[in-house]
Every structure is written in structure tokens, then in C-alpha cells.
Scaffold this motif. Sequence first.
Motif, PDB file in Angstrom:
ATOM      1  N   ARG A   1       5.110  -2.055  -6.383  1.00 16.28           N
ATOM      2  CA  ARG A   1       3.945  -2.259  -5.515  1.00 16.28           C
ATOM      3  C   ARG A   1       3.107  -3.450  -5.964  1.00 16.28           C
ATOM      4  O   ARG A   1       2.583  -4.202  -5.141  1.00 16.28           O
ATOM      5  CB  ARG A   1       3.108  -0.980  -5.534  1.00 16.28           C
ATOM      6  N   ASP A   2       2.969  -3.653  -7.275  1.00 13.03           N
ATOM      7  CA  ASP A   2       2.177  -4.773  -7.785  1.00 13.03           C
ATOM      8  C   ASP A   2       2.744  -6.117  -7.340  1.00 13.03           C
ATOM      9  O   ASP A   2       1.997  -7.070  -7.109  1.00 13.03           O
ATOM     10  CB  ASP A   2       2.095  -4.723  -9.319  1.00 13.03           C
TER      11      ASP A   2
ATOM     12  N   SER B   1       2.419   4.033  -1.909  1.00 11.76           N
ATOM     13  CA  SER B   1       2.207   4.625  -3.234  1.00 11.76           C
ATOM     14  C   SER B   1       3.513   4.883  -3.989  1.00 11.76           C
ATOM     15  O   SER B   1       3.538   4.848  -5.220  1.00 11.76           O
ATOM     16  CB  SER B   1       1.424   5.933  -3.101  1.00 11.76           C
ATOM     17  N   LYS B   2       4.604   5.110  -3.269  1.00 12.51           N
ATOM     18  CA  LYS B   2       5.886   5.408  -3.915  1.00 12.51           C
ATOM     19  C   LYS B   2       6.706   4.149  -4.200  1.00 12.51           C
ATOM     20  O   LYS B   2       7.842   4.247  -4.671  1.00 12.51           O
ATOM     21  CB  LYS B   2       6.695   6.367  -3.048  1.00 12.51           C
ATOM     22  N   ASN B   3       6.141   2.994  -3.935  1.00 13.06           N
ATOM     23  CA  ASN B   3       6.831   1.730  -4.199  1.00 13.06           C
ATOM     24  C   ASN B   3       6.695   1.390  -5.688  1.00 13.06           C
ATOM     25  O   ASN B   3       5.598   1.087  -6.151  1.00 13.06           O
ATOM     26  CB  ASN B   3       6.215   0.621  -3.341  1.00 13.06           C
TER      27      ASN B   3
ATOM     28  N   LYS C   1      -6.680  -4.999  -6.916  1.00 10.30           N
ATOM     29  CA  LYS C   1      -5.953  -3.801  -7.332  1.00 10.30           C
ATOM     30  C   LYS C   1      -5.033  -4.069  -8.521  1.00 10.30           C
ATOM     31  O   LYS C   1      -4.403  -3.132  -9.040  1.00 10.30           O
ATOM     32  CB  LYS C   1      -5.140  -3.250  -6.154  1.00 10.30           C
TER      33      LYS C   1
ATOM     34  N   TYR D   1       0.811  -1.221   0.000  1.00 10.01           N
ATOM     35  CA  TYR D   1       0.000   0.000   0.000  1.00 10.01           C
ATOM     36  C   TYR D   1       0.844   1.270   0.000  1.00 10.01           C
ATOM     37  O   TYR D   1       0.331   2.356   0.243  1.00 10.01           O
ATOM     38  CB  TYR D   1      -0.962  -0.023   1.186  1.00 10.01           C
TER      39      TYR D   1
END
Length: 211
Positions: A161-162, A156-158, A187, A154
Motif C-alpha cells: 500500500r505504501d 487495507s489488505k494491500n 500517511k 486505500y
Amino acid sequence: MNVSIEKNITTLVVSALGVIVVLALAYGIFSYYKNSLSQQAHEAFVQRYADFEKTSADANPPSQDLINAVSQDYAQYKNSAYGSFFLALQAELQQRAGNKQDALATMDKAIADMSSADSVLYHTYATKHALMQIDSIEPSVQTKGRQKLEKLAYMSKNPVRDMALYYMGYQAFIDNDAQGVQAAWGKLFDANQNPTSLWGMRALQLRNYTA
């Protein structure tokens, strides 16, 4: 101006210039050393990673000789930009060899030493670290891993992230937590239920396989 005072000032100026020259030379030598060390470390890392991929392709556990070689590379290049990545590679090898406890300890050190300047690499290894914690036999370490994975999913700057979302959903999948699966994997798809990344495609394949 008094000759003695003038002589002292001249001596101070010459000394100051000498210090500046020495510092400039030292910085130049240090920069060359660092660049040279990084170049050597890069070449060594590429070779070791090739050895790692060969072992992976053969589906054989890595030899202790290879693990020791990577450990020696770290000792030699730990002050270069690649130092922490040698540790991460060593942890991968230890895990594949079945030494999960040693692998986690090595990855702990790698993450602590790793700069987050390269965001993709850092967050990829951070995700790997969380998964290794989840795979631990210690419940408290497992909890830390799950919390870390959720944070990465979670964030956002990763930039990966997926990847974290996929593995968070996968953990829910193996725990038969349908709500958790939907929360994470949902997501990875657009409004038309098309995967938005390779990780979404992996989720779709697994979901279809078990349907």
C-alpha cells in the motif's frame, strides 16, 4: 447368486478399479508434469530476469531479441505458475524499449491472468499496471489508472500500500496539487514526521530536494 449376475458384478468392480488406477496414474503424471514445468519455468524466469537487470544496469534499451525470447518463454510456460510473470516482464521490457502501447496491452493480459495468491507480487504488478495506464496517451485510460492507483492506495489488505500511496502523492506532486500530496504522503509518516517505510523515505528525499 446367479453366475451371470456374479460375473457382471465382478466385471464392473474390475472395471471400476481399472478406472481408479488410470485416474491415479493420470493425476500422478499431471502433478509431475506441473511440478516439472514449474521448475523449468522458474529457472527460465530467473535467467530472463537476470538479463533484464543487466539491461537496466547498462541503461540501454532492451533488444528486440530479448523481448522476443521472453515472449517465447511465455508461450512455452504459460500453463505454469510463472506464465503471467513472463508477460509482466515482457511488458517491462517493451516499456523500456519505448513501446508504451504494446507494453500496456501486454500488462493488461498479465494482470488478467495473474493469480492474487501471492499478494505482494500481484499488488506490486497491479500498481505498475495503474502507472502504465496513467502514462497512456488516452485520457479515458489515464482516468482508469488514477482510479485504480487510488483504490490500491486505500486498500487495507494491500501489502504494498505504501508504494501506491507514494505514487499517488507523486502524481499530485507533478500536478502541483499540494493538498493531494499531503493526503497521500502524509500517511507515509508517523506523528513525529518520521518515514514509516522506504517509500516514506523516498517521499521525504523528494520533498527535501524541492524545498
